[in-house]
Motif scaffolding. Structure first.
Motif, PDB file in Angstrom:
ATOM      1  N   GLU A 167      13.560   0.487  13.051  1.00 39.90           N
ATOM      2  CA  GLU A 167      12.167   1.253  13.275  1.00 39.90           C
ATOM      3  C   GLU A 167      10.847  -0.035  12.699  1.00 39.90           C
ATOM      4  O   GLU A 167      11.350  -0.244  11.693  1.00 39.90           O
ATOM      5  N   LEU A 168      10.289  -0.426  13.653  1.00 37.68           N
ATOM      6  CA  LEU A 168       8.893  -0.928  13.307  1.00 37.68           C
ATOM      7  C   LEU A 168       7.668  -0.025  13.057  1.00 37.68           C
ATOM      8  O   LEU A 168       7.461   0.463  13.891  1.00 37.68           O
ATOM      9  N   GLY A 209       5.406  -7.776  14.082  1.00 36.78           N
ATOM     10  CA  GLY A 209       6.553  -7.221  14.819  1.00 36.78           C
ATOM     11  C   GLY A 209       7.719  -8.438  14.635  1.00 36.78           C
ATOM     12  O   GLY A 209       8.792  -8.108  14.440  1.00 36.78           O
ATOM     13  N   MET A 213      11.305  -7.969  12.733  1.00 37.01           N
ATOM     14  CA  MET A 213      12.188  -8.121  13.515  1.00 37.01           C
ATOM     15  C   MET A 213      13.104  -9.169  12.925  1.00 37.01           C
ATOM     16  O   MET A 213      14.513  -9.015  13.154  1.00 37.01           O
ATOM     17  N   LEU A 227      15.809  -0.722  19.186  1.00 38.16           N
ATOM     18  CA  LEU A 227      14.574  -0.717  18.265  1.00 38.16           C
ATOM     19  C   LEU A 227      13.762   0.272  18.961  1.00 38.16           C
ATOM     20  O   LEU A 227      13.446   0.328  19.902  1.00 38.16           O
ATOM     21  N   ALA A 229       9.636   1.098  18.356  1.00 35.00           N
ATOM     22  CA  ALA A 229       8.543   0.365  17.774  1.00 35.00           C
ATOM     23  C   ALA A 229       7.378   1.053  17.857  1.00 35.00           C
ATOM     24  O   ALA A 229       7.073   1.630  19.127  1.00 35.00           O
ATOM     25  N   MET A 234       4.094  -4.619  18.814  1.00 31.05           N
ATOM     26  CA  MET A 234       5.144  -5.191  17.710  1.00 31.05           C
ATOM     27  C   MET A 234       6.696  -5.041  18.534  1.00 31.05           C
ATOM     28  O   MET A 234       7.124  -6.267  18.100  1.00 31.05           O
ATOM     29  N   ALA A 235       6.751  -4.414  19.613  1.00 31.94           N
ATOM     30  CA  ALA A 235       7.836  -4.748  20.450  1.00 31.94           C
ATOM     31  C   ALA A 235       7.975  -5.868  21.144  1.00 31.94           C
ATOM     32  O   ALA A 235       9.029  -6.549  21.129  1.00 31.94           O
ATOM     33  N   ALA A 238       8.728  -8.553  18.824  1.00 28.05           N
ATOM     34  CA  ALA A 238      10.172  -8.454  18.151  1.00 28.05           C
ATOM     35  C   ALA A 238      11.141  -8.875  19.520  1.00 28.05           C
ATOM     36  O   ALA A 238      12.214  -9.453  19.263  1.00 28.05           O
ATOM     37  N   SER A 257       9.028   1.704  22.889  1.00 21.71           N
ATOM     38  CA  SER A 257       7.799   1.535  22.005  1.00 21.71           C
ATOM     39  C   SER A 257       6.704   2.712  22.630  1.00 21.71           C
ATOM     40  O   SER A 257       6.843   3.191  23.522  1.00 21.71           O
TER      41      SER A 257
END
Ligand code: GYE
Length: 325
Positions: A167-168, A209, A213, A227, A229, A234-235, A238, A257
């Motif tokens: 998780e971001l 991000g 990652m 993932l 996010a 951020m995704a 990543a 995300s």
């Protein structure tokens, strides 16, 4: 000479102020001149934020408003300074998007004592006394977290566990980070296939991000299935880290995300992002309505939410031309 210029500037300012007030019939009807709004924005951390700033500035560019805009660069101390300066300038209404949830009681009490109504926009606050603000307009972040998890549950149908999730998180202490995390957990907690193996803040930016990652990949190697996010930026950061590690984003690691920005639709179209949960940043027009009402002393709901949906790879191409942000 300096003095002469000073006087000239002052005269101009008086004339300009007179003009903007006189030009505006509606503003004048509401009690003399345009509504002066002090708006404190979070920063410029994401595509979402850029679209939000544009929407707010456009809506408050109408002649019935006089906008004082301030960018806090993601720092609460800057925001508190901006609010105090709006109070000192005796603006008519303060609107702001609080970077974090807590720590606002004192400055909001100062605004209340100065009789300046406060409209919260986008992010909520956690205060002991709800009368410290007039109203809030924004999204239901808990529901967005649930939607991201519901997409994952659907996408994992028939798949054996474990499903290892990284998780971001968004900015530490911010309403969207707290609430999205909460909503997501609420849904996956009922299914013991799902495990959050790492969770860290990427501060809602692409650069962070990507960095976080990279650290996740280093620590977990190939043992990451999903993932989550807290925002698209951020995704997108990543995705770059995943590709640089020689893995395929969207298949080796499935990604969901939140926001629904153009960049996310492009990533979905390219098969690199699996789904995005919509969070609408175009709050300007509704914010302008609320400011007008609050200023006129009309009753307003304490919370106004925005309508939003979820989009997947299959819908990306058809939806792209309709995106307003
Ligand atoms: O999701 C993120 C931005 O507060 C809803 O802030 C907003 C969030 C949004 O930086 O991209």
């Amino acid at each position: 000479m300096r003095q002469v210029l000073g006087v000239a500037t002052l005269l101009c300012a008086v004339v300009l102020a007179g003009c903007s007030g006189g030009d505006d019939a509606q503003g004048a009807a509401a009690g003399g001149g345009a509504i002066t709004v002090g708006f404190s924005q979070v920063g410029a951390e994401s595509e979402w934020r850029t679209a939000n700033t544009r929407s707010v500035k456009e809506a408050l560019a109408a002649p019935e408003f006089n906008l004082k805009f301030s960018d806090a660069q993601q720092k609460q101390e800057n925001q508190i300074k901006a609010l105090r300066s709006f109070i000192a300038q005796r603006v008519d209404v303060i609107a702001f998007s609080p970077v974090v949830e807590t720590g606002w009681d004192t400055v909001l009490r100062e605004a209340k004592a100065a009789n300046i109504p406060v409209v919260l926009t986008d992010r909520a606050v956690n205060v002991s006394d709800d009368s410290l603000y007039a109203t809030f307009i924004g999204s239901d972040f808990v529901e967005e977290g649930r939607r991201a998890a519901q997409w994952l549950v659907g996408d994992s149908e028939g798949k054996a566990g474990p499903v290892r999730i990284v998780e971001l998180q968004g900015t530490v202490g911010s309403a969207p980070a707290n609430d999205r995390m909460k909503g997501f957990k609420e849904v996956i907690d009922g299914d013991d296939r799902f495990r959050i193996v790492r969770s860290q803040s990427g501060d809602f930016t692409r650069a962070r991000g990507k960095e976080v990652m990279e650290a996740f990949l280093k620590a977990e190697g190939r043992n990451i299935d999903v993932l989550f996010a807290h925002n698209d930026d951020m995704a997108i950061g990543a995705i770059q880290a995943i590709e640089e590690a020689g893995l395929k984003p969207g298949s080796d690691i499935r990604i969901v995300s939140i926001d629904g920005v153009r960049g996310a639709f492009e990533a979905m179209k390219a098969g690199k992002l699996n789904a995005t949960v919509e969070c609408n940043p175009l709050l300007g027009p509704q914010l302008a309505d609320l400011i007008r009402d609050v200023h006129a002393g009309n009753e307003v709901p304490k919370r106004v939410t925005v309508d939003e949906g979820v989009f997947t790879q299959e819908q990306a191409e058809a939806e792209l031309p309709n995106r307003g942000y």
